[in-house]
Motif scaffolding. Structure first.
Motif, PDB file in Angstrom:
ATOM      1  N   ILE A 197       9.183 -37.305 -56.760  1.00 41.18           N
ATOM      2  CA  ILE A 197       8.895 -38.123 -57.932  1.00 41.18           C
ATOM      3  C   ILE A 197       7.503 -38.707 -57.785  1.00 41.18           C
ATOM      4  O   ILE A 197       7.167 -39.277 -56.736  1.00 41.18           O
ATOM      5  CB  ILE A 197       9.911 -39.276 -58.065  1.00 41.18           C
ATOM      6  CG1 ILE A 197      11.333 -38.725 -58.123  1.00 41.18           C
ATOM      7  CG2 ILE A 197       9.605 -40.124 -59.295  1.00 41.18           C
ATOM      8  CD1 ILE A 197      12.400 -39.800 -57.991  1.00 41.18           C
ATOM      9  N   ILE A 198       6.708 -38.555 -58.819  1.00 37.35           N
ATOM     10  CA  ILE A 198       5.372 -39.141 -58.830  1.00 37.35           C
ATOM     11  C   ILE A 198       5.352 -40.177 -59.946  1.00 37.35           C
ATOM     12  O   ILE A 198       5.673 -39.853 -61.091  1.00 37.35           O
ATOM     13  CB  ILE A 198       4.314 -38.059 -59.119  1.00 37.35           C
ATOM     14  CG1 ILE A 198       4.365 -36.968 -58.059  1.00 37.35           C
ATOM     15  CG2 ILE A 198       2.914 -38.682 -59.211  1.00 37.35           C
ATOM     16  CD1 ILE A 198       4.133 -35.598 -58.594  1.00 37.35           C
ATOM     17  N   LEU A 199       4.985 -41.399 -59.604  1.00 44.21           N
ATOM     18  CA  LEU A 199       4.909 -42.466 -60.608  1.00 44.21           C
ATOM     19  C   LEU A 199       3.442 -42.820 -60.820  1.00 44.21           C
ATOM     20  O   LEU A 199       2.721 -43.082 -59.863  1.00 44.21           O
ATOM     21  CB  LEU A 199       5.685 -43.689 -60.120  1.00 44.21           C
ATOM     22  CG  LEU A 199       5.648 -44.947 -60.986  1.00 44.21           C
ATOM     23  CD1 LEU A 199       6.260 -44.699 -62.357  1.00 44.21           C
ATOM     24  CD2 LEU A 199       6.373 -46.098 -60.292  1.00 44.21           C
ATOM     25  N   THR A 200       2.993 -42.799 -62.073  1.00 46.49           N
ATOM     26  CA  THR A 200       1.594 -43.109 -62.349  1.00 46.49           C
ATOM     27  C   THR A 200       1.467 -43.926 -63.632  1.00 46.49           C
ATOM     28  O   THR A 200       2.474 -44.307 -64.225  1.00 46.49           O
ATOM     29  CB  THR A 200       0.761 -41.792 -62.395  1.00 46.49           C
ATOM     30  OG1 THR A 200      -0.619 -42.134 -62.415  1.00 46.49           O
ATOM     31  CG2 THR A 200       1.106 -40.944 -63.604  1.00 46.49           C
ATOM     32  N   GLY A 201       0.230 -44.220 -64.057  1.00 44.61           N
ATOM     33  CA  GLY A 201      -0.007 -44.994 -65.280  1.00 44.61           C
ATOM     34  C   GLY A 201      -0.312 -46.453 -64.985  1.00 44.61           C
ATOM     35  O   GLY A 201      -0.145 -46.929 -63.852  1.00 44.61           O
ATOM     36  N   GLY A 202      -0.731 -47.153 -66.025  1.00 39.36           N
ATOM     37  CA  GLY A 202      -1.187 -48.543 -65.890  1.00 39.36           C
ATOM     38  C   GLY A 202      -0.169 -49.491 -65.282  1.00 39.36           C
ATOM     39  O   GLY A 202      -0.541 -50.490 -64.657  1.00 39.36           O
ATOM     40  N   ASP A 203       1.127 -49.212 -65.446  1.00 39.03           N
ATOM     41  CA  ASP A 203       2.151 -50.112 -64.915  1.00 39.03           C
ATOM     42  C   ASP A 203       2.799 -49.593 -63.621  1.00 39.03           C
ATOM     43  O   ASP A 203       3.806 -50.150 -63.168  1.00 39.03           O
ATOM     44  CB  ASP A 203       3.247 -50.329 -65.972  1.00 39.03           C
ATOM     45  CG  ASP A 203       2.713 -51.120 -67.169  1.00 39.03           C
ATOM     46  OD1 ASP A 203       2.034 -52.141 -66.944  1.00 39.03           O
ATOM     47  OD2 ASP A 203       2.967 -50.716 -68.322  1.00 39.03           O
ATOM     48  N   PHE A 236       3.059 -52.138 -60.553  1.00 33.52           N
ATOM     49  CA  PHE A 236       4.000 -53.214 -60.856  1.00 33.52           C
ATOM     50  C   PHE A 236       5.445 -52.724 -60.722  1.00 33.52           C
ATOM     51  O   PHE A 236       6.316 -53.427 -60.215  1.00 33.52           O
ATOM     52  CB  PHE A 236       3.739 -53.742 -62.272  1.00 33.52           C
ATOM     53  CG  PHE A 236       4.692 -54.818 -62.707  1.00 33.52           C
ATOM     54  CD1 PHE A 236       4.454 -56.148 -62.391  1.00 33.52           C
ATOM     55  CD2 PHE A 236       5.847 -54.499 -63.421  1.00 33.52           C
ATOM     56  CE1 PHE A 236       5.344 -57.138 -62.778  1.00 33.52           C
ATOM     57  CE2 PHE A 236       6.741 -55.488 -63.809  1.00 33.52           C
ATOM     58  CZ  PHE A 236       6.490 -56.806 -63.489  1.00 33.52           C
ATOM     59  N   LEU A 237       5.677 -51.501 -61.204  1.00 29.39           N
ATOM     60  CA  LEU A 237       7.051 -50.987 -61.229  1.00 29.39           C
ATOM     61  C   LEU A 237       7.533 -50.451 -59.890  1.00 29.39           C
ATOM     62  O   LEU A 237       8.713 -50.580 -59.552  1.00 29.39           O
ATOM     63  CB  LEU A 237       7.163 -49.885 -62.271  1.00 29.39           C
ATOM     64  CG  LEU A 237       7.099 -50.399 -63.706  1.00 29.39           C
ATOM     65  CD1 LEU A 237       6.875 -49.238 -64.664  1.00 29.39           C
ATOM     66  CD2 LEU A 237       8.372 -51.153 -64.056  1.00 29.39           C
ATOM     67  N   VAL A 270      13.517 -50.607 -65.420  1.00 26.89           N
ATOM     68  CA  VAL A 270      13.963 -50.191 -64.082  1.00 26.89           C
ATOM     69  C   VAL A 270      15.311 -49.454 -64.188  1.00 26.89           C
ATOM     70  O   VAL A 270      15.515 -48.399 -63.580  1.00 26.89           O
ATOM     71  CB  VAL A 270      14.058 -51.425 -63.153  1.00 26.89           C
ATOM     72  CG1 VAL A 270      14.780 -51.089 -61.868  1.00 26.89           C
ATOM     73  CG2 VAL A 270      12.649 -51.948 -62.850  1.00 26.89           C
ATOM     74  N   TYR A 271      16.207 -49.977 -65.009  1.00 30.93           N
ATOM     75  CA  TYR A 271      17.507 -49.300 -65.201  1.00 30.93           C
ATOM     76  C   TYR A 271      17.301 -47.935 -65.860  1.00 30.93           C
ATOM     77  O   TYR A 271      17.989 -46.970 -65.540  1.00 30.93           O
ATOM     78  CB  TYR A 271      18.450 -50.139 -66.077  1.00 30.93           C
ATOM     79  CG  TYR A 271      18.779 -51.509 -65.526  1.00 30.93           C
ATOM     80  CD1 TYR A 271      18.880 -51.739 -64.152  1.00 30.93           C
ATOM     81  CD2 TYR A 271      19.002 -52.584 -66.389  1.00 30.93           C
ATOM     82  CE1 TYR A 271      19.181 -53.001 -63.669  1.00 30.93           C
ATOM     83  CE2 TYR A 271      19.311 -53.847 -65.903  1.00 30.93           C
ATOM     84  CZ  TYR A 271      19.389 -54.056 -64.538  1.00 30.93           C
ATOM     85  OH  TYR A 271      19.679 -55.290 -64.060  1.00 30.93           O
TER      86      TYR A 271
END
Ligand SMILES: Nc1ncnc2c1ncn2[C@@H]1O[C@H](COP(=O)(O)OP(=O)(O)OP(=O)(O)O)[C@@H](O)[C@H]1O
Ligand SMILES: CC(C)(CO)[C@@H](O)C(=O)NCCC(=O)O
Ligand SMILES: [K+]
Length: 244
Positions: free
Chosen positions: A204-210, A213-214, A185-186
């Motif tokens: 910002i696009i956040l993707t992937g298996g985690d 959760f993140l 996270v940091y």
């Protein structure tokens, strides 16, 4: 209908698209590849195209058997992409990162975009508002961090991903969860601060298996879409058909 297949370093993901709508999603192991794709094509006999992005050690030949049934496209660096590639080693840039960058460019036109893929490795990819792909970063993914600490020490156990109770880990397991999860996270928040300093505005696009959760643990609100790579694969394929 288009069957898109993402071959990562850990597992395989696939989606069937009708236009831009995902009708069904699948996750499976590498050894099940041919059998699972056969099953998907039995369930969706109207699939006319099979589109693949592979960063794993599975090559185009693995899909040869499907070529009599439908059109097969295996993405490579030779394809047309909707951005200008400024990476100084374009031939070693992962095809998954190129597809993510293409998807971000097509889906969010004329703006700065940062794509974060939290998979086996975490990748950061930045495409500016003039559609220049500038590069980003590669770091170990969450599961890899747990595995590496266990594999390269005598006393650290192998843990599975879990939310830390505090940044002050008060036991071995809590200290490890804090290091992996808070460390990540940091890391993300630090990278975002760097980009903010140099680019006033970006999505910002956040993707992937985690990703899921993140997403809820980040200081910055981020649009999380764990299917972004497959959506991008479908969209980049349409772009290729229109621009070839
Ligand atoms: N069943 C699972 N197997 C492996 N990883 C899983 C599983 N479920 C959740 N994960 C999480 O997903 C992360 C891996 O992400 P992902 O599945 O996107 O990787 P991948 O298939 O190797 O793809 P890529 O190589 O594109 O990153 C791991 O860090 C892990 O925490
Ligand atoms: C970084 C990974 C492993 C992420 O899946 C993949 O994109 C890859 O193997 N890339 C090659 C190196 C690069 O992208 O510069
Ligand atoms: K990844």
């Amino acid at each position: 209908m288009v069957l898109t297949v993402d071959i990562g370093n850990t597992r395989i993901k696939a989606s069937v698209f009708e236009g831009s709508t995902a009708l069904d999603n699948f996750i499976f192991e590498k050894k099940e590849l041919v059998e699972k794709i056969k099953n998907i094509l039995e369930k969706f006999p109207n699939c006319s195209d099979l589109v693949v992005a592979s960063v794993g050690n599975i090559e185009k030949q693995a899909f040869l058997t499907f070529e009599k049934q439908l059109k097969v496209h295996f993405f490579t660096h030779e394809d047309v992409f909707p951005f200008h590639n400024k990476y100084t080693t374009p031939k070693t840039l992962g095809i998954d990162r190129m597809i993510l960058a293409a998807g971000a460019t097509l889906k969010f036109p004329k703006q700065n975009r940062l794509v974060i893929d939290a998979g086996t490795c975490i990748t950061y990819d930045f495409i500016d508002e003039n559609d220049n792909y500038l590069g980003g970063a590669i770091s170990p993914g969450l599961r890899l961090r747990y595995e590496a600490m266990h594999n390269y020490t005598a006393r650290l156990p192998l843990l599975t991903l879990e939310a830390p109770e505090s940044y002050i880990g008060n036991s071995t397991t809590q200290a490890m969860h804090s290091g992996v999860v808070n460390g990540f996270v940091y890391e993300i928040d630090g990278f975002i601060d760097d980009y903010r300093r140099d680019f006033s505005n970006f999505i910002i696009i956040l993707t992937g298996g985690d990703a899921d959760f993140l997403a809820k643990r980040l200081k910055n609100t981020i649009f999380a879409n764990s299917n972004f790579l497959l959506e991008s694969l479908n969209q980049t394929y349409q772009y290729k058909i229109d621009n070839d």
